[in-house]
Design a protein around this motif. Structure first.
Motif, PDB file in Angstrom:
ATOM      1  N   MET A   1      -5.942   8.530  15.122  1.00 44.03           N
ATOM      2  CA  MET A   1      -6.056   8.018  13.844  1.00 44.03           C
ATOM      3  C   MET A   1      -6.146   9.109  12.620  1.00 44.03           C
ATOM      4  SD  MET A   1      -8.600   5.673  11.822  1.00 44.03           S
ATOM      5  CE  MET A   1      -8.468   4.304  13.149  1.00 44.03           C
ATOM      6  N   ALA A   2      -5.360   9.022  11.798  1.00 45.07           N
ATOM      7  CA  ALA A   2      -5.042  10.404  10.990  1.00 45.07           C
ATOM      8  C   ALA A   2      -6.335  10.424   9.823  1.00 45.07           C
ATOM      9  CB  ALA A   2      -3.762   9.980   9.987  1.00 45.07           C
ATOM     10  N   VAL A   3      -6.754  11.553   9.676  1.00 49.36           N
ATOM     11  CA  VAL A   3      -7.766  11.567   8.806  1.00 49.36           C
ATOM     12  C   VAL A   3      -7.403  11.808   7.305  1.00 49.36           C
ATOM     13  CG1 VAL A   3      -9.960  12.897   8.212  1.00 49.36           C
ATOM     14  CG2 VAL A   3      -9.159  12.770  10.463  1.00 49.36           C
ATOM     15  N   GLU A   4      -7.993  10.692   6.528  1.00 54.07           N
ATOM     16  CA  GLU A   4      -7.575  10.744   4.971  1.00 54.07           C
ATOM     17  C   GLU A   4      -8.005  12.015   4.331  1.00 54.07           C
ATOM     18  OE1 GLU A   4      -7.724   7.794   1.238  1.00 54.07           O
ATOM     19  OE2 GLU A   4      -8.101   7.132   3.125  1.00 54.07           O
ATOM     20  N   ILE A 404     -16.523  -1.426   0.334  1.00 51.82           N
ATOM     21  CA  ILE A 404     -14.902  -0.932   0.551  1.00 51.82           C
ATOM     22  C   ILE A 404     -14.979   0.238   1.415  1.00 51.82           C
ATOM     23  CG2 ILE A 404     -13.109   0.106  -0.817  1.00 51.82           C
ATOM     24  CD1 ILE A 404     -13.620  -1.822  -2.992  1.00 51.82           C
ATOM     25  N   THR A 405     -16.069   1.269   1.157  1.00 53.76           N
ATOM     26  CA  THR A 405     -16.070   2.366   1.696  1.00 53.76           C
ATOM     27  C   THR A 405     -16.473   2.267   3.135  1.00 53.76           C
ATOM     28  OG1 THR A 405     -16.491   3.724  -0.241  1.00 53.76           O
ATOM     29  CG2 THR A 405     -17.127   4.805   1.995  1.00 53.76           C
ATOM     30  N   ARG A 406     -17.352   1.361   3.508  1.00 52.35           N
ATOM     31  CA  ARG A 406     -17.800   1.101   4.838  1.00 52.35           C
ATOM     32  C   ARG A 406     -16.662   0.477   5.717  1.00 52.35           C
ATOM     33  NH1 ARG A 406     -22.519  -2.971   6.441  1.00 52.35           N
ATOM     34  NH2 ARG A 406     -22.024  -3.410   8.631  1.00 52.35           N
ATOM     35  N   VAL A 407     -16.138  -0.569   5.138  1.00 52.58           N
ATOM     36  CA  VAL A 407     -14.919  -1.377   5.744  1.00 52.58           C
ATOM     37  C   VAL A 407     -13.869  -0.149   6.160  1.00 52.58           C
ATOM     38  CG1 VAL A 407     -12.794  -2.769   5.625  1.00 52.58           C
ATOM     39  CG2 VAL A 407     -15.395  -3.464   5.034  1.00 52.58           C
ATOM     40  N   ALA A 408     -13.652   1.086   5.131  1.00 53.06           N
ATOM     41  CA  ALA A 408     -12.534   2.002   5.121  1.00 53.06           C
ATOM     42  C   ALA A 408     -13.106   2.849   6.439  1.00 53.06           C
ATOM     43  CB  ALA A 408     -12.451   2.731   4.169  1.00 53.06           C
ATOM     44  N   ASN A 409     -14.347   3.212   6.432  1.00 54.15           N
ATOM     45  CA  ASN A 409     -14.827   3.993   7.537  1.00 54.15           C
ATOM     46  C   ASN A 409     -14.878   3.278   9.007  1.00 54.15           C
ATOM     47  OD1 ASN A 409     -15.277   6.084   5.743  1.00 54.15           O
ATOM     48  ND2 ASN A 409     -17.440   5.508   5.435  1.00 54.15           N
ATOM     49  N   GLU A 410     -15.126   2.052   9.064  1.00 52.79           N
ATOM     50  CA  GLU A 410     -15.074   1.421  10.135  1.00 52.79           C
ATOM     51  C   GLU A 410     -13.858   0.760  10.554  1.00 52.79           C
ATOM     52  OE1 GLU A 410     -19.516  -0.550   9.387  1.00 52.79           O
ATOM     53  OE2 GLU A 410     -17.848  -1.876   9.402  1.00 52.79           O
ATOM     54  N   THR A 411     -12.862   0.573   9.981  1.00 55.15           N
ATOM     55  CA  THR A 411     -11.463   0.142  10.462  1.00 55.15           C
ATOM     56  C   THR A 411     -10.339   1.152  10.236  1.00 55.15           C
ATOM     57  OG1 THR A 411     -10.826  -0.796   8.272  1.00 55.15           O
ATOM     58  CG2 THR A 411     -12.351  -2.330   9.799  1.00 55.15           C
ATOM     59  N   GLY A 412     -10.659   1.869   9.340  1.00 55.56           N
ATOM     60  CA  GLY A 412      -9.380   2.987   9.024  1.00 55.56           C
ATOM     61  C   GLY A 412      -8.627   2.381   7.697  1.00 55.56           C
ATOM     62  N   ILE A 413      -9.035   1.388   7.234  1.00 55.99           N
ATOM     63  CA  ILE A 413      -8.266   0.392   6.202  1.00 55.99           C
ATOM     64  C   ILE A 413      -9.000   0.509   4.780  1.00 55.99           C
ATOM     65  CG2 ILE A 413      -7.179  -1.734   5.527  1.00 55.99           C
ATOM     66  CD1 ILE A 413      -7.075  -2.317   8.439  1.00 55.99           C
ATOM     67  N   LYS A 417      -5.907   0.901  -1.254  1.00 55.46           N
ATOM     68  CA  LYS A 417      -4.890   1.693  -1.367  1.00 55.46           C
ATOM     69  C   LYS A 417      -3.326   0.904  -1.158  1.00 55.46           C
ATOM     70  CE  LYS A 417      -6.772   5.529  -0.901  1.00 55.46           C
ATOM     71  NZ  LYS A 417      -6.804   6.736  -1.977  1.00 55.46           N
ATOM     72  N   SER A 418      -3.402  -0.414  -1.452  1.00 55.70           N
ATOM     73  CA  SER A 418      -2.181  -1.408  -1.532  1.00 55.70           C
ATOM     74  C   SER A 418      -2.638  -2.615  -1.844  1.00 55.70           C
ATOM     75  CB  SER A 418      -1.595  -1.534  -0.039  1.00 55.70           C
ATOM     76  OG  SER A 418      -2.361  -2.294   0.694  1.00 55.70           O
ATOM     77  N   ASP A 419      -1.443  -3.392  -2.483  1.00 53.96           N
ATOM     78  CA  ASP A 419      -1.816  -4.702  -2.831  1.00 53.96           C
ATOM     79  C   ASP A 419      -1.663  -5.573  -1.631  1.00 53.96           C
ATOM     80  OD1 ASP A 419      -1.704  -3.957  -5.665  1.00 53.96           O
ATOM     81  OD2 ASP A 419       0.307  -4.490  -6.019  1.00 53.96           O
ATOM     82  N   ASN A 420      -2.689  -6.417  -1.545  1.00 57.78           N
ATOM     83  CA  ASN A 420      -2.787  -7.293  -0.198  1.00 57.78           C
ATOM     84  C   ASN A 420      -3.690  -8.660  -0.681  1.00 57.78           C
ATOM     85  OD1 ASN A 420      -5.698  -6.363   0.175  1.00 57.78           O
ATOM     86  ND2 ASN A 420      -4.579  -4.513   0.324  1.00 57.78           N
ATOM     87  N   ARG A 421      -4.014  -9.302   0.345  1.00 62.48           N
ATOM     88  CA  ARG A 421      -4.634 -10.455   0.109  1.00 62.48           C
ATOM     89  C   ARG A 421      -6.000 -10.221  -0.624  1.00 62.48           C
ATOM     90  NH1 ARG A 421      -6.450 -13.054   5.681  1.00 62.48           N
ATOM     91  NH2 ARG A 421      -7.396 -14.694   4.425  1.00 62.48           N
ATOM     92  N   VAL A 428      -1.811  -0.443 -16.553  1.00 60.96           N
ATOM     93  CA  VAL A 428      -1.458  -0.799 -17.882  1.00 60.96           C
ATOM     94  C   VAL A 428      -1.737   0.742 -18.630  1.00 60.96           C
ATOM     95  CG1 VAL A 428      -2.484  -2.087 -19.799  1.00 60.96           C
ATOM     96  CG2 VAL A 428      -2.787  -3.021 -17.627  1.00 60.96           C
ATOM     97  N   ASN A 429      -0.876   1.346 -19.355  1.00 63.36           N
ATOM     98  CA  ASN A 429      -0.818   2.450 -19.716  1.00 63.36           C
ATOM     99  C   ASN A 429      -0.925   3.431 -18.515  1.00 63.36           C
ATOM    100  OD1 ASN A 429      -0.149   1.719 -22.447  1.00 63.36           O
ATOM    101  ND2 ASN A 429      -2.507   1.573 -22.863  1.00 63.36           N
ATOM    102  N   LYS A 430      -1.775   4.283 -18.602  1.00 64.15           N
ATOM    103  CA  LYS A 430      -1.959   4.985 -17.528  1.00 64.15           C
ATOM    104  C   LYS A 430      -3.098   5.038 -16.759  1.00 64.15           C
ATOM    105  CE  LYS A 430      -0.074   9.037 -19.799  1.00 64.15           C
ATOM    106  NZ  LYS A 430      -0.210  10.502 -20.365  1.00 64.15           N
ATOM    107  N   THR A 431      -3.810   3.609 -17.027  1.00 66.58           N
ATOM    108  CA  THR A 431      -4.999   3.118 -16.369  1.00 66.58           C
ATOM    109  C   THR A 431      -4.651   2.029 -15.299  1.00 66.58           C
ATOM    110  OG1 THR A 431      -6.230   3.655 -18.317  1.00 66.58           O
ATOM    111  CG2 THR A 431      -7.406   2.380 -16.457  1.00 66.58           C
ATOM    112  N   VAL A 432      -5.372   2.210 -13.990  1.00 64.16           N
ATOM    113  CA  VAL A 432      -5.183   1.362 -13.175  1.00 64.16           C
ATOM    114  C   VAL A 432      -6.166   0.378 -12.988  1.00 64.16           C
ATOM    115  CG1 VAL A 432      -4.712   0.937 -10.436  1.00 64.16           C
ATOM    116  CG2 VAL A 432      -3.788   2.856 -11.552  1.00 64.16           C
ATOM    117  N   PHE A 433      -5.974  -0.996 -13.014  1.00 63.28           N
ATOM    118  CA  PHE A 433      -7.094  -1.997 -12.834  1.00 63.28           C
ATOM    119  C   PHE A 433      -6.947  -2.686 -11.682  1.00 63.28           C
ATOM    120  CE2 PHE A 433      -6.789  -1.410 -17.422  1.00 63.28           C
ATOM    121  CZ  PHE A 433      -7.930  -1.708 -18.093  1.00 63.28           C
ATOM    122  N   HIS A 434      -8.170  -2.817 -10.944  1.00 63.29           N
ATOM    123  CA  HIS A 434      -8.271  -3.320  -9.763  1.00 63.29           C
ATOM    124  C   HIS A 434      -8.643  -4.800  -9.771  1.00 63.29           C
ATOM    125  CE1 HIS A 434      -7.300   0.591  -7.643  1.00 63.29           C
ATOM    126  NE2 HIS A 434      -8.025   1.107  -8.718  1.00 63.29           N
TER     127      HIS A 434
END
Length: 466
Positions: A1-4, A404-413, A417-421, A428-434
């Motif tokens: 698995m690639a290391v981010e 979010i960080t825990r799931v990324a560490n445990e699954t690699g996802i 990083k993407s739009d998903n379920r 909006v302008n230069k700001t990203v809203f999650h």
């Protein structure tokens, strides 16, 4: 698995602060109130700070025959120096400086302190460019980002007219005018220490400050109304500025609980030494009055653009904010749009009747919501990170962010990083809203209970909890 690749700390700081701003603006559902100090005029047009202004005044008046240092030693307080300089300017005007002033300033009804205030107004006016293009070129992008905030109102202690250049649709309310008449309370600039357009309105001497404190109760009441309804942003002030301390002292009086952080007050500070690995403080404890103190949110930046973008990027509100609507109706003689503060809306009975049949149309009518493409995707991803955290039983967004960080560490996802379920990002302008979905709440409920879970972004992946 690639290391981010590891994200730089300050880049992470920007993301977290931007998300906190977005969550606060979303929670209050309305535009912020800006408090703008002399530091911003210094930054954008090299306007003098208080000491530099005193130095200029000392140089221009032949009766002030000692250096500024003498007065700083003997009088200490800038406003006491201002009081003494006003006396010396009065003496100069009626002597060797007579030709420096217009004839009408020598009428019997002219105040003795008018002469120094006339010279202050004349000097600051000479520094003003014709438009924002004449402000410092290196900050043009930052100034444009500031102008896009479209604040509900602006409060300033500055005398100059730079704010009027940046916010031309806002109406200045100067000095004693604040106490008179009916203000719309939307799209206004409260110049509480006066303006160069009326030199006698300038608050500069000990006498002026004494008079200002006598009529401060009305201003304090207005500030407390703003505090209850809006995010507040201080920019161009040092955190120890006496003006900030006085304002926060009034706010502190109204707080139901003492000692906690005030969630809707932000102080923006400049720091030119920031680097990629910097992690500035997120809070600031500010002494107020009578040995009390308050905690507010601190934002540290060497470029203000991203901060202004975050406050300007107010995504569509899904419901009408009834608190703001009541406030607008109760206080206003005109219906005012938030994006064009002085635009009058003409409405007849049929228009109003049609509007209330549909919540989106109703919101548009009052300029409270910026209805655009939120459609089905926006309806599915309806949570801010703060709301996710609270749905999971926590006080704020930090716990959800850790998941979010825990799931990324445990699954690699990394779901962000993407739009998903689970997650959707909107720029909006230069700001990203999650924004996040109920699916994420359900997923994180399992994660924090250490139950088996799967992250399904299209191709299911199963991971047993550690």
């Amino acid at each position: 698995m690639a290391v981010e690749a590891k994200q730089p700390r300050y880049e992470r700081y920007i993301e977290e602060i931007s998300e906190d701003i977005a969550n606060t603006v979303d929670e209050f559902g309305c535009q912020p109130i800006l408090f703008i100090g002399s530091g911003l005029a210094k930054r954008y047009m090299d306007a003098p700070n208080w000491e530099e202004l005193l130095g200029h005044l000392a140089d221009k008046c032949s009766v002030i025959d000692k250096g500024l240092g003498f007065y700083k030693q003997s009088l200490v307080s800038p406003i006491k120096i201002g009081q003494e300089f006003a006396r010396l300017y009065h003496e100069w005007a009626w002597g060797a400086g007579n030709n420096e002033f217009p004839k009408e300033l020598f009428n019997d009804d002219v105040h003795a302190q008018s002469y120094i205030k006339f010279k202050i107004a004349e000097y600051l006016t000479s520094l003003m460019p014709q438009n924002t293009a004449g402000l410092k070129a290196e900050y043009i992008a930052e100034i444009e980002a500031l102008s896009k905030i479209k604040p509900h109102a602006i409060i300033t202690t500055n005398y100059d007219q730079m704010i009027e250049l940046i916010f031309p649709d806002h109406e200045p309310i100067i000095g004693q005018q604040i106490l008179k008449g009916q203000q719309v309370c939307v799209g206004e600039i409260y110049k509480i220490h006066g303006c160069v357009t009326d030199h006698d309105s300038i608050v500069f001497t000990s006498d002026d400050y004494d008079e200002f404190m006598k009529r401060k109760k009305f201003l304090s009441a207005k500030l407390l109304t703003f505090f209850n309804e809006h995010p507040l942003v201080f920019v161009g002030y040092n955190a120890g500025d006496p003006n900030i301390r006085a304002i926060l002292s009034d706010i502190d009086e109204a707080l139901p609980e003492k000692g906690g952080i005030i969630p809707n007050v932000f102080i923006l500070q400049w720091d030119g030494s920031l680097a990629e690995d910097s992690w500035p403080p997120r809070e600031k404890v500010i002494p107020t009055e009578e040995d009390r103190s308050v905690r507010v949110k601190m934002i540290v930046a060497n470029d203000f653009s991203w901060v202004f973008d975050a406050f300007a990027a107010n995504p569509a509100l899904t419901h009408v904010n009834t608190r703001v609507l009541r406030s607008l109706i109760a206080r206003s003689y005109e219906l005012v749009r938030h994006d064009i503060p002085k635009m009058t809306v003409e409405a007849d009975f049929k228009m109003l009747n049609d509007a209330v049949e549909n919540s989106e149309t109703f919101a548009k009518l009052f300029g409270i919501a910026n209805i655009h493409d939120y459609s089905s995707a926006g309806a599915h991803h309806c949570y801010s990170l703060t709301q996710v955290g609270k749905a999971l039983g926590h006080k704020g967004w930090h716990s959800a962010d850790h998941l979010i960080t825990r799931v990324a560490n445990e699954t690699g996802i990394n779901i962000k990083k993407s739009d998903n379920r689970y997650h959707r990002a909107e720029k909006v302008n230069k700001t990203v809203f999650h924004k996040y979905s109920q699916d994420l709440v359900d997923l994180f409920a399992k994660v924090q209970k250490n139950e088996e879970y799967k992250v399904d972004l299209g191709v299911p992946e199963v991971k047993k909890a550690v």
